[in-house]
Design an enzyme around this catalytic site. Structure first.
Site, PDB file in Angstrom:
ATOM      1  N   GLY A  11       0.814  -1.224   0.000  1.00 19.98           N
ATOM      2  CA  GLY A  11       0.000   0.000   0.000  1.00 19.98           C
ATOM      3  C   GLY A  11       0.840   1.263   0.000  1.00 19.98           C
ATOM      4  N   CYS A  12       1.905   1.251   0.765  1.00 16.51           N
ATOM      5  CA  CYS A  12       2.762   2.436   0.859  1.00 16.51           C
ATOM      6  C   CYS A  12       3.507   2.679  -0.452  1.00 16.51           C
ATOM      7  CB  CYS A  12       3.735   2.293   2.023  1.00 16.51           C
ATOM      8  SG  CYS A  12       2.874   2.192   3.610  1.00 16.51           S
ATOM      9  N   THR A  13       3.867   1.600  -1.133  1.00 18.31           N
ATOM     10  CA  THR A  13       4.523   1.736  -2.435  1.00 18.31           C
ATOM     11  C   THR A  13       3.537   2.292  -3.455  1.00 18.31           C
ATOM     12  OG1 THR A  13       6.072  -0.038  -1.925  1.00 18.31           O
ATOM     13  CG2 THR A  13       5.745   0.485  -4.257  1.00 18.31           C
ATOM     14  N   ALA A  40       3.174   6.027  -2.656  1.00 15.31           N
ATOM     15  CA  ALA A  40       4.382   6.792  -2.998  1.00 15.31           C
ATOM     16  C   ALA A  40       4.541   6.907  -4.509  1.00 15.31           C
ATOM     17  CB  ALA A  40       5.612   6.138  -2.378  1.00 15.31           C
TER      18      ALA A  40
END
Length: 151
Positions: free
Chosen positions: A43-45, A48
């Site tokens: 999710g963070c990738t 970002a």
């Protein structure tokens, strides 16, 4: 709790390049301050890379994008290099900024409870006031919603 229309709480953290910066250093430009749980996770990738892919639009609007997580500088460097992220990542291992913004707390993931960052974004105007708070955001399509909220 951080409120829209109120001054954004100031903090000082270390960037992915090892510099110490304060939020107030960016006065005069709008700031997108986004808190995310962990470098190089799915999710963070997605989130970002979404900011990366729309970064030129943030630049055209004069905005600074700052990503904040509890990861250390070395982790941020690897994350930035792996995905060619053009914006600054801030290390908040003691969750100082996260606590000021009310985004550090108990999370429930896959039935397990743990303390961590609740994915949130704050849009701050050039005068240092919060113009938009976004909590429990979904990574997909999030940067476009943030662009809409920019002053």
């Amino acid at each position: 709790m951080v409120e829209e229309g109120k001054p954004a709480p100031d903090f000082e953290l270390t960037t992915d390049s090892g510099e110490r910066v304060k939020l107030s250093d960016f006065r005069g430009r709008p700031v997108v301050l986004y808190f995310y749980p962990k470098d190089d996770t799915p999710g963070c990738t997605t989130q970002a890379c979404g900011f990366r892919d729309t970064y030129s639009e943030f630049e055209q609007r004069g905005a600074v994008v700052l990503g904040v997580s509890p990861d250390d500088e070395a982790s941020h460097v690897r994350f930035k290099e792996k995905y060619s992220l053009p914006f600054t990542l801030l290390a908040d291992p003691e969750h100082e900024a996260a606590e000021k913004y009310g985004v550090w707390g108990e999370r429930n993931f896959a039935g397990r409870k743990s303390m961590g960052i609740k994915r949130s974004t704050f849009v701050i105007d050039a005068d240092g006031n919060v113009v938009k708070t976004m909590h429990n955001v979904k990574p997909d399509g999030h940067p476009e919603k943030v662009l809409e909220a920019l002053p």
